[in-house]
Design an enzyme around this catalytic site. Structure first.
Site, PDB file in Angstrom:
ATOM      1  N   SER A  93      30.880  -3.397  30.522  1.00  0.00           N
ATOM      2  CA  SER A  93      31.933  -2.383  30.423  1.00  0.00           C
ATOM      3  C   SER A  93      31.256  -0.857  29.684  1.00  0.00           C
ATOM      4  CB  SER A  93      33.230  -2.607  30.053  1.00  0.00           C
ATOM      5  OG  SER A  93      33.498  -3.623  31.021  1.00  0.00           O
ATOM      6  N   LYS A 106      37.930   5.298  23.819  1.00  0.00           N
ATOM      7  CA  LYS A 106      38.671   4.401  24.636  1.00  0.00           C
ATOM      8  C   LYS A 106      39.947   3.853  24.164  1.00  0.00           C
ATOM      9  CE  LYS A 106      37.483   0.226  27.588  1.00  0.00           C
ATOM     10  NZ  LYS A 106      36.402  -0.584  27.780  1.00  0.00           N
ATOM     11  N   SER A 135      34.842  -1.130  32.237  1.00  0.00           N
ATOM     12  CA  SER A 135      36.362  -0.760  31.893  1.00  0.00           C
ATOM     13  C   SER A 135      36.210   0.706  31.293  1.00  0.00           C
ATOM     14  CB  SER A 135      36.966  -1.754  31.237  1.00  0.00           C
ATOM     15  OG  SER A 135      36.363  -1.931  30.030  1.00  0.00           O
TER      16      SER A 135
END
Length: 412
Positions: A155, A62, A131
């Protein structure tokens, strides 16, 4: 999807070379990425390592997690082209276990609300969640067997549910958050996505050098407490159906299943999660918000605008509730082995303007306990819905084993 466990077994047996395994992921990325948009960037010439339990395993990181080999832009214009000098410890842990970092996956700006352009592999008209949108979508689309994400509200677990993959948000600080853009130091947790529960267990075990996290071949039937989280509001039909389906399947497989009521302090902890999150966010983003206000992503900027009146006294009171709620939750795990609850209100919402609602995740992030998403059913539109298995703080092996039990029960 690509099973890490399957790749690992074939590599160990000599039926597949680590280089060929990485090649499979690169070919899948080449075939899928233009449609799904799960990566900010990737290395089409990535090579396998020749040693370690994760050799031949392609991993996506990420893009709020520092990488020396790729820029870390955090989905935000303020950090465009930002190149860290060092890998975050969680990235080094993967490399030391033999994994190959093939790219950076998309993140909502600063891991907040402003969505990415990533599509849900199961239905392109629906959000993949946030996210950690790119990490969940990359695994779901069969591009990579393992990806790292982060969770401050929901998330990791929510995008895993929306994309139909397994994921773990481990116990708070089992994985270090050094080198990860901070939103809330009380809440931020690094997690993993994989095709199935055993896959994320193998990845986490290798990263942490904790073999006890690997799910055993035989799992004892757990005592399960079902928590509907009434304080968070009613779920959609598909969310309620997923929870019922998982509970019934586990009971048929031999688990003891009963519904549990949560004490009022747990509900109060759910209510004060935003107080903790936003108070700490104002300190974490003091430079960005104070010095680069106009360049801030609009939805996050709006959240900070609305919460800038938060006081230290309110924060201290919220942290007191947090402590008491954690103590109350620990007592509940004297009655059951794990909790079973909702991963999301239902299937992924239509459209890409919202990443969905974390209201069923945020309590457990505040509690710091391990949470595992188990894909459970396919709703209308081909959209997956999962459930969450939760164990006591530090009992990550128990959470993974019980989640695997539920996963297996759902296939019977």
């Amino acid at each position: 999807m690509i099973s890490l466990a399957d790749l690992q077994a074939r590599i160990e047996q000599g039926a597949l070379s680590p280089e060929a395994a990485i090649g499979q992921s690169l070919e899948a990325i080449d075939a899928q990425e233009k449609t799904i948009g799960a990566f900010v960037r990737h290395d089409a010439k990535a090579r396998a390592q020749d040693a370690g339990p994760l050799r031949g395993i392609a991993v996506g990181i990420k893009d709020i997690i520092d990488t020396a080999g790729f820029p870390t832009e955090m989905g935000a214009a303020i950090y465009r082209g930002h190149q860290p000098r060092a890998d975050a410890p969680v990235v080094m842990a993967l490399k030391q276990a033999g994994a190959t970092i093939v790219g950076k996956t998309t993140t909502t700006a600063f891991a907040a609300n402003d969505p990415t352009a990533t599509l849900n592999p199961h239905n392109h008209a629906h959000t993949p969640g946030g996210s950690s949108s790119g990490s969940a979508a990359a695994v779901a689309a069969g591009m990579i067997p393992l990806a790292l994400g982060t969770q401050t509200g929901g998330s990791v677990i929510r995008p895993a549910s929306f994309c139909g993959v397994a994921a773990i948000k481990p116990s708070y600080r089992l994985l270090p958050t050094v080198g990860v853009k901070c939103f809330s130091w009380t809440l931020d947790t690094v997690g993993l996505f994989g095709a199935g529960v055993r896959d994320v267990a193998l990845g986490l075990a290798a990263m942490t050098r904790r073999p006890e996290l690997v799910v055993p071949s035989e799992v004892a039937a757990p005592r399960i407490g079902v928590v509907t989280q009434a304080f968070a509001g009613a779920p959609e039909l598909s969310g309620a159906e997923a929870l019922q389906k998982a509970a019934r399947a586990a009971e048929r497989a031999g688990a003891t299943v009963r519904e549990l009521a949560m004490p009022e302090v747990i509900a109060e902890a759910w209510r004060i999660h935003p107080v903790v999150q936003e108070f700490e966010a104002h300190q974490s983003f003091a430079w960005e918000y104070g010095q680069n206000y106009d360049a801030m992503p609009p939805l996050l900027r709006g959240r900070l605008d609305e919460s800038k009146g938060g006081t230290p006294a309110e924060y201290d009171a919220a942290m007191d509730v947090t402590l008491r709620a954690r103590q109350a939750l620990a007592a509940i795990f004297g009655e059951v082995d794990v909790l079973l609850t909702l991963s999301a209100p239902g299937a992924a919402p239509n459209g890409l303007a919202s990443t969905g609602d974390p209201r069923y995740n945020r309590l457990w992030t505040l509690m710091g306990v391990p949470c595992v998403n188990v894909p459970t059913l396919i709703a209308e539109g081909g959209l997956p819905v999962g459930v969450t298995v939760i164990a006591g703080f530090g009992s990550d092996a128990k959470a993974l084993a019980a989640a695997s039990f539920v996963e297996d029960a759902l296939t019977k």
